[in-house]
Design a protein around this motif. Structure first.
Motif, mmCIF file in Angstrom:
data_model
loop_
_atom_site.group_PDB
_atom_site.id
_atom_site.type_symbol
_atom_site.label_atom_id
_atom_site.label_comp_id
_atom_site.label_asym_id
_atom_site.label_seq_id
_atom_site.Cartn_x
_atom_site.Cartn_y
_atom_site.Cartn_z
ATOM 1 N N ALA A 122 0.841 -1.202 0.000
ATOM 2 C CA ALA A 122 0.000 0.000 0.000
ATOM 3 C C ALA A 122 0.876 1.252 0.000
ATOM 4 C CB ALA A 122 -0.926 -0.003 1.214
ATOM 5 N N PHE A 123 1.943 1.229 0.785
ATOM 6 C CA PHE A 123 2.848 2.376 0.832
ATOM 7 C C PHE A 123 3.569 2.561 -0.495
ATOM 8 C CE2 PHE A 123 7.319 3.668 1.482
ATOM 9 C CZ PHE A 123 7.090 5.004 1.748
ATOM 10 N N THR A 124 4.168 1.492 -1.033
ATOM 11 C CA THR A 124 4.971 1.627 -2.246
ATOM 12 C C THR A 124 4.112 1.900 -3.486
ATOM 13 O OG1 THR A 124 5.032 -0.780 -2.503
ATOM 14 C CG2 THR A 124 6.912 0.261 -1.420
ATOM 15 N N LYS A 125 2.856 1.486 -3.455
ATOM 16 C CA LYS A 125 1.973 1.749 -4.593
ATOM 17 C C LYS A 125 1.771 3.246 -4.789
ATOM 18 C CE LYS A 125 -2.233 0.048 -6.687
ATOM 19 N NZ LYS A 125 -3.371 -0.837 -6.531
ATOM 20 N N ALA A 126 1.734 3.988 -3.700
ATOM 21 C CA ALA A 126 1.520 5.435 -3.764
ATOM 22 C C ALA A 126 2.829 6.229 -3.818
ATOM 23 C CB ALA A 126 0.704 5.880 -2.550
ATOM 24 N N LEU A 127 3.956 5.552 -3.803
ATOM 25 C CA LEU A 127 5.260 6.215 -3.752
ATOM 26 C C LEU A 127 5.869 6.299 -5.147
ATOM 27 C CD1 LEU A 127 7.509 7.359 -1.892
ATOM 28 C CD2 LEU A 127 8.380 5.033 -1.695
ATOM 29 N N PRO A 128 6.114 7.496 -5.664
ATOM 30 C CA PRO A 128 6.730 7.615 -6.989
ATOM 31 C C PRO A 128 8.099 6.930 -7.025
ATOM 32 C CG PRO A 128 5.959 9.761 -6.190
ATOM 33 C CD PRO A 128 5.836 8.793 -5.052
ATOM 34 N N GLY A 129 8.364 6.213 -8.096
ATOM 35 C CA GLY A 129 9.663 5.567 -8.274
ATOM 36 C C GLY A 129 9.855 4.306 -7.458
ATOM 37 N N ALA A 130 8.778 3.750 -6.922
ATOM 38 C CA ALA A 130 8.908 2.584 -6.045
ATOM 39 C C ALA A 130 8.338 1.318 -6.673
ATOM 40 C CB ALA A 130 8.237 2.869 -4.707
ATOM 41 N N ALA A 131 8.284 1.259 -7.992
ATOM 42 C CA ALA A 131 7.728 0.077 -8.660
ATOM 43 C C ALA A 131 8.510 -1.179 -8.292
ATOM 44 C CB ALA A 131 7.717 0.279 -10.170
ATOM 45 N N GLU A 132 9.829 -1.067 -8.208
ATOM 46 C CA GLU A 132 10.664 -2.222 -7.856
ATOM 47 C C GLU A 132 10.341 -2.720 -6.443
ATOM 48 O OE1 GLU A 132 15.344 -3.245 -6.969
ATOM 49 O OE2 GLU A 132 14.863 -1.441 -8.105
ATOM 50 N N ALA A 133 10.189 -1.793 -5.503
ATOM 51 C CA ALA A 133 9.855 -2.164 -4.119
ATOM 52 C C ALA A 133 8.465 -2.795 -4.058
ATOM 53 C CB ALA A 133 9.933 -0.944 -3.206
ATOM 54 N N PHE A 134 7.513 -2.269 -4.834
ATOM 55 C CA PHE A 134 6.171 -2.841 -4.866
ATOM 56 C C PHE A 134 6.217 -4.263 -5.429
ATOM 57 C CE2 PHE A 134 2.230 -3.926 -7.000
ATOM 58 C CZ PHE A 134 1.284 -3.653 -6.020
#
Length: 195
Positions: A122-134
């Protein structure tokens, strides 16, 4: 901890060397900027973030309300600040559940890990540039390992040996540590079978 550098950020003590602290502060800034509600919760639920050589990327210590981060993970050039922030969110979720009295018992582990990973997602989905973490959190959610006491003990032992080698523990001491740990694990397994 006494020989390490430290910095207090919004009441949260961050302990490690200066380079490690800088990366963690950047990750905390991402959480504060993109999810202020989650940030306020984690600042309440954790007392410190300690960067040291540990067996996993991150782990939560309920006895001290500490999010521990592995220094190899934090310092790795391939590790983005978004991924560090994601791991902090995961471990802070463990802290939040512990504050509600939910213990990390064998029969609850799978559900607890699923909850923590979903909070990461949920956090990484809304975080720009965090596709890898998601994507990484999504893979973890779909491939959770065996979380029985026996399997966790063996996984922990292997990871601890790797961390001990990293900090320079001599092989003779590692062999003794492994033998002692396996003996202890067998005793605990026998005791749980009797109960």
């Amino acid at each position: 901890m006494k020989t390490s550098d430290s910095l207090t950020v919004d009441g949260l003590l961050v302990v490690g060397d200066q380079q490690e602290i800088d990366r963690v502060v950047q990750a905390l800034s991402l959480i504060r900027q993109h999810d202020p509600i989650r940030y306020r919760r984690l600042a309440r639920d954790l007392s410190r973030i300690w960067i040291l050589a540990i067996p996993y990327r991150g782990q939560f210590s309920v006895g001290t309300w500490t999010c521990q981060l592995d220094q190899r993970f934090v310092l790795d050039k391939k590790t983005s600040c978004e991924l560090i922030a994601s791991v902090i969110v995961h471990e802070a979720t463990h802290a939040r559940l512990a504050r509600f009295g939910i213990e990390y018992r064998e029969e609850l582990r799978q559900r607890i890990e699923q909850t923590c990973i979903r909070r990461q997602m949920a956090f990484t989905k809304a975080l720009p540039g965090a596709a890898e973490a998601f994507d990484e959190a999504d893979r973890m959610l779909n491939a959770l390992p065996d979380m029985s006491d026996t399997a966790m003990a063996e996984q922990a032992l292997a990871a601890e040996v790797e961390a001990a080698r990293y900090v320079g523990v001599p092989e003779w001491l590692l062999r003794r540590m492994i033998a002692l740990r396996r003996w202890r694990n067998r005793r605990l397994a026998a005791k749980s079978r009797r109960n």
